[in-house]
Design a protein around this motif. Structure first.
Motif, PDB file in Angstrom:
ATOM      1  N   ARG A  34       0.848  -1.189   0.000  1.00 25.21           N
ATOM      2  CA  ARG A  34       0.000   0.000   0.000  1.00 25.21           C
ATOM      3  C   ARG A  34       0.881   1.236   0.000  1.00 25.21           C
ATOM      4  O   ARG A  34       1.932   1.248   0.626  1.00 25.21           O
ATOM      5  CB  ARG A  34      -0.891   0.016   1.231  1.00 25.21           C
ATOM      6  CG  ARG A  34      -2.038  -0.942   1.111  1.00 25.21           C
ATOM      7  CD  ARG A  34      -3.011  -0.884   2.277  1.00 25.21           C
ATOM      8  NE  ARG A  34      -3.123   0.428   2.866  1.00 25.21           N
ATOM      9  CZ  ARG A  34      -3.256   0.648   4.163  1.00 25.21           C
ATOM     10  NH1 ARG A  34      -3.300  -0.343   5.007  1.00 25.21           N
ATOM     11  NH2 ARG A  34      -3.353   1.874   4.640  1.00 25.21           N
ATOM     12  N   GLN A  35       0.428   2.258  -0.692  1.00 26.89           N
ATOM     13  CA  GLN A  35       1.084   3.561  -0.683  1.00 26.89           C
ATOM     14  C   GLN A  35       0.074   4.562  -0.140  1.00 26.89           C
ATOM     15  O   GLN A  35      -0.685   5.170  -0.905  1.00 26.89           O
ATOM     16  CB  GLN A  35       1.553   3.938  -2.084  1.00 26.89           C
ATOM     17  CG  GLN A  35       2.613   3.016  -2.638  1.00 26.89           C
ATOM     18  CD  GLN A  35       3.047   3.389  -4.031  1.00 26.89           C
ATOM     19  OE1 GLN A  35       2.333   4.070  -4.765  1.00 26.89           O
ATOM     20  NE2 GLN A  35       4.224   2.930  -4.413  1.00 26.89           N
ATOM     21  N   PRO A  36       0.028   4.720   1.186  1.00 22.33           N
ATOM     22  CA  PRO A  36      -1.007   5.556   1.803  1.00 22.33           C
ATOM     23  C   PRO A  36      -1.026   6.996   1.304  1.00 22.33           C
ATOM     24  O   PRO A  36      -2.100   7.562   1.122  1.00 22.33           O
ATOM     25  CB  PRO A  36      -0.676   5.507   3.299  1.00 22.33           C
ATOM     26  CG  PRO A  36       0.175   4.298   3.474  1.00 22.33           C
ATOM     27  CD  PRO A  36       0.903   4.112   2.179  1.00 22.33           C
ATOM     28  N   ARG A  37       0.134   7.582   1.070  1.00 24.06           N
ATOM     29  CA  ARG A  37       0.157   8.994   0.622  1.00 24.06           C
ATOM     30  C   ARG A  37      -0.521   9.181  -0.727  1.00 24.06           C
ATOM     31  O   ARG A  37      -1.239  10.138  -0.949  1.00 24.06           O
ATOM     32  CB  ARG A  37       1.581   9.512   0.563  1.00 24.06           C
ATOM     33  CG  ARG A  37       2.162   9.758   1.915  1.00 24.06           C
ATOM     34  CD  ARG A  37       3.501  10.414   1.806  1.00 24.06           C
ATOM     35  NE  ARG A  37       4.050  10.619   3.139  1.00 24.06           N
ATOM     36  CZ  ARG A  37       5.313  10.799   3.385  1.00 24.06           C
ATOM     37  NH1 ARG A  37       6.177  10.802   2.395  1.00 24.06           N
ATOM     38  NH2 ARG A  37       5.727  10.977   4.611  1.00 24.06           N
ATOM     39  N   SER A  38      -0.254   8.256  -1.643  1.00 27.25           N
ATOM     40  CA  SER A  38      -0.857   8.368  -2.974  1.00 27.25           C
ATOM     41  C   SER A  38      -2.170   7.596  -3.070  1.00 27.25           C
ATOM     42  O   SER A  38      -2.804   7.591  -4.117  1.00 27.25           O
ATOM     43  CB  SER A  38       0.115   7.871  -4.039  1.00 27.25           C
ATOM     44  OG  SER A  38       0.433   6.510  -3.808  1.00 27.25           O
ATOM     45  N   LYS A  39      -2.555   6.932  -1.980  1.00 20.44           N
ATOM     46  CA  LYS A  39      -3.793   6.151  -1.916  1.00 20.44           C
ATOM     47  C   LYS A  39      -3.839   5.083  -3.007  1.00 20.44           C
ATOM     48  O   LYS A  39      -4.854   4.871  -3.653  1.00 20.44           O
ATOM     49  CB  LYS A  39      -5.019   7.058  -1.983  1.00 20.44           C
ATOM     50  CG  LYS A  39      -5.101   8.010  -0.822  1.00 20.44           C
ATOM     51  CD  LYS A  39      -6.336   8.856  -0.872  1.00 20.44           C
ATOM     52  CE  LYS A  39      -6.361   9.781   0.325  1.00 20.44           C
ATOM     53  NZ  LYS A  39      -7.492  10.697   0.285  1.00 20.44           N
ATOM     54  N   LEU A 108      -3.638  -0.175  -8.245  1.00 21.65           N
ATOM     55  CA  LEU A 108      -5.046   0.057  -7.960  1.00 21.65           C
ATOM     56  C   LEU A 108      -5.144   1.456  -7.374  1.00 21.65           C
ATOM     57  O   LEU A 108      -4.523   1.741  -6.350  1.00 21.65           O
ATOM     58  CB  LEU A 108      -5.583  -0.954  -6.935  1.00 21.65           C
ATOM     59  CG  LEU A 108      -5.966  -2.339  -7.439  1.00 21.65           C
ATOM     60  CD1 LEU A 108      -4.808  -3.077  -8.036  1.00 21.65           C
ATOM     61  CD2 LEU A 108      -6.593  -3.134  -6.333  1.00 21.65           C
ATOM     62  N   GLU A 109      -5.880   2.307  -8.045  1.00 19.58           N
ATOM     63  CA  GLU A 109      -6.001   3.697  -7.577  1.00 19.58           C
ATOM     64  C   GLU A 109      -7.452   4.040  -7.317  1.00 19.58           C
ATOM     65  O   GLU A 109      -8.333   3.480  -7.866  1.00 19.58           O
ATOM     66  CB  GLU A 109      -5.412   4.651  -8.615  1.00 19.58           C
ATOM     67  CG  GLU A 109      -3.948   4.312  -8.890  1.00 19.58           C
ATOM     68  CD  GLU A 109      -3.304   5.250  -9.877  1.00 19.58           C
ATOM     69  OE1 GLU A 109      -2.932   6.338  -9.436  1.00 19.58           O
ATOM     70  OE2 GLU A 109      -3.182   4.866 -11.047  1.00 19.58           O
TER      71      GLU A 109
END
Length: 109
Positions: A34-39, A108-109
């Protein structure tokens, strides 16, 4: 016992998400980040299936289903930069990766 789910979560971290693959070769390594900053959620697919003369045998039509915690607006195969069709229902997203040669990363965005 009750401590096993907690121990598993601690080992895998907060990025642990149930994921299901079908149509994949026996040696397809999968990592979800997961990349929380870029969601974004990134699914790394690494194909380790060797054929004759140590060539990678491409995996075709790999169906992926993963649990998500929010609505997904796009699914993209980053190696080719192509958007993938997807379905989202009941907290899960499903899609098919047409081909995984050596590797691919699905966003997945």
């Amino acid at each position: 016992p009750q401590m096993y789910p907690r121990m598993l979560a601690e080992c895998l971290g907060q990025d642990a998400r149930p994921i299901h693959l079908s149509g994949a070769p026996n040696l397809l390594d999968v990592h979800v980040r997961r990349q929380p900053r870029s969601k974004r959620t990134m699914i790394h697919l690494i194909n380790l299936e060797l054929g004759p003369i140590e060539r990678i045998v491409p995996a075709e039509k790999v169906r992926v289903e993963i649990e998500v915690e929010r609505a997904v607006s796009a699914v993209t195969a980053l190696r080719d930069g192509k958007p993938l069709r997807f379905r989202q229902k009941a907290g899960r997203v499903s899609f098919t990766v047409p081909e995984v040669r050596e590797f691919d990363v699905i966003a997945l965005e």
